[in-house]
Design an enzyme around this catalytic site. Structure first.
Site, short mmCIF file in Angstrom:
data_model
loop_
_atom_site.label_atom_id
_atom_site.label_comp_id
_atom_site.label_asym_id
_atom_site.label_seq_id
_atom_site.Cartn_x
_atom_site.Cartn_y
_atom_site.Cartn_z
CE1 TYR A 110 38.92 41.54 46.66
CE2 TYR A 110 41.08 40.94 47.52
CZ TYR A 110 39.83 40.58 47.06
OH TYR A 110 39.49 39.26 46.99
NE ARG A 116 42.18 38.06 24.50
CZ ARG A 116 42.60 37.02 25.19
NH1 ARG A 116 43.83 37.00 25.67
NH2 ARG A 116 41.81 36.01 25.42
NE ARG A 128 38.20 37.05 43.75
CZ ARG A 128 37.16 37.35 44.50
NH1 ARG A 128 36.76 36.56 45.46
NH2 ARG A 128 36.49 38.47 44.30
NE ARG A 152 38.59 38.20 52.17
CZ ARG A 152 39.21 37.03 51.99
NH1 ARG A 152 38.96 36.33 50.90
NH2 ARG A 152 40.04 36.56 52.89
NE ARG A 162 33.09 40.79 43.82
CZ ARG A 162 32.01 41.55 43.84
NH1 ARG A 162 31.37 41.83 42.73
NH2 ARG A 162 31.55 42.05 44.97
CD GLU A 185 30.47 38.56 41.78
OE1 GLU A 185 30.47 37.84 42.79
OE2 GLU A 185 31.36 38.52 40.91
CB CYS A 187 33.19 38.61 30.62
SG CYS A 187 34.69 39.53 30.27
#
Length: 122
Positions: free
Chosen positions: A107, A62, A6, A115, A89, A77, A74
């Site tokens: 993050y 890319r 993540r 987180r 994210r 959220e 893509c």
């Protein structure tokens, strides 16, 4: 073993150049911290919050040499009330020998609040 890695980063505005630049920074850091090779990546999912629609952030992938054939998608959220704004994210699915607790999730910037338990390990 297949593992998920993540990552998240925030941007200051809904601007295509900034979104691509920040997504590339995030991807570069995820790749570096986890020694990822494109050949070992099954897929990359990138989500954006509702306030970001200037560009598909997958364009940043890319720009990475050797990542042409890695599937990327893509999406939006889930728009949860009072959630972090202007956030990109990433979920990278990779083949790795690392144990789950050895994966370094990344993050950056305002996304550190997502987180804090993982950020404290970085």
């Amino acid at each position: 073993m297949i593992r998920g890695i993540r990552g998240a980063i925030t941007v200051t505005k809904n601007d295509a150049d900034e979104m691509i630049a920040k997504t590339k920074i995030l991807l570069d850091e995820m790749i570096k911290k986890n020694n990822i090779e494109a050949e070992n990546v099954a897929q990359v999912l990138i989500s954006v919050t509702d306030d970001l629609d200037a560009v598909f952030p997958a364009k940043a992938m890319r720009l990475l040499e050797g990542w042409t054939y890695v599937p990327v998608m893509c999406m939006r959220e889930v728009p949860v009330v009072n959630s972090l704004e202007k956030c990109i994210r990433v979920m990278m699915t990779v083949e790795t020998e690392k144990k789950q607790n050895e994966i370094e999730h990344v993050y950056l910037e305002g996304a550190k609040v997502l987180r804090p338990d993982l950020f404290s390990q970085q």
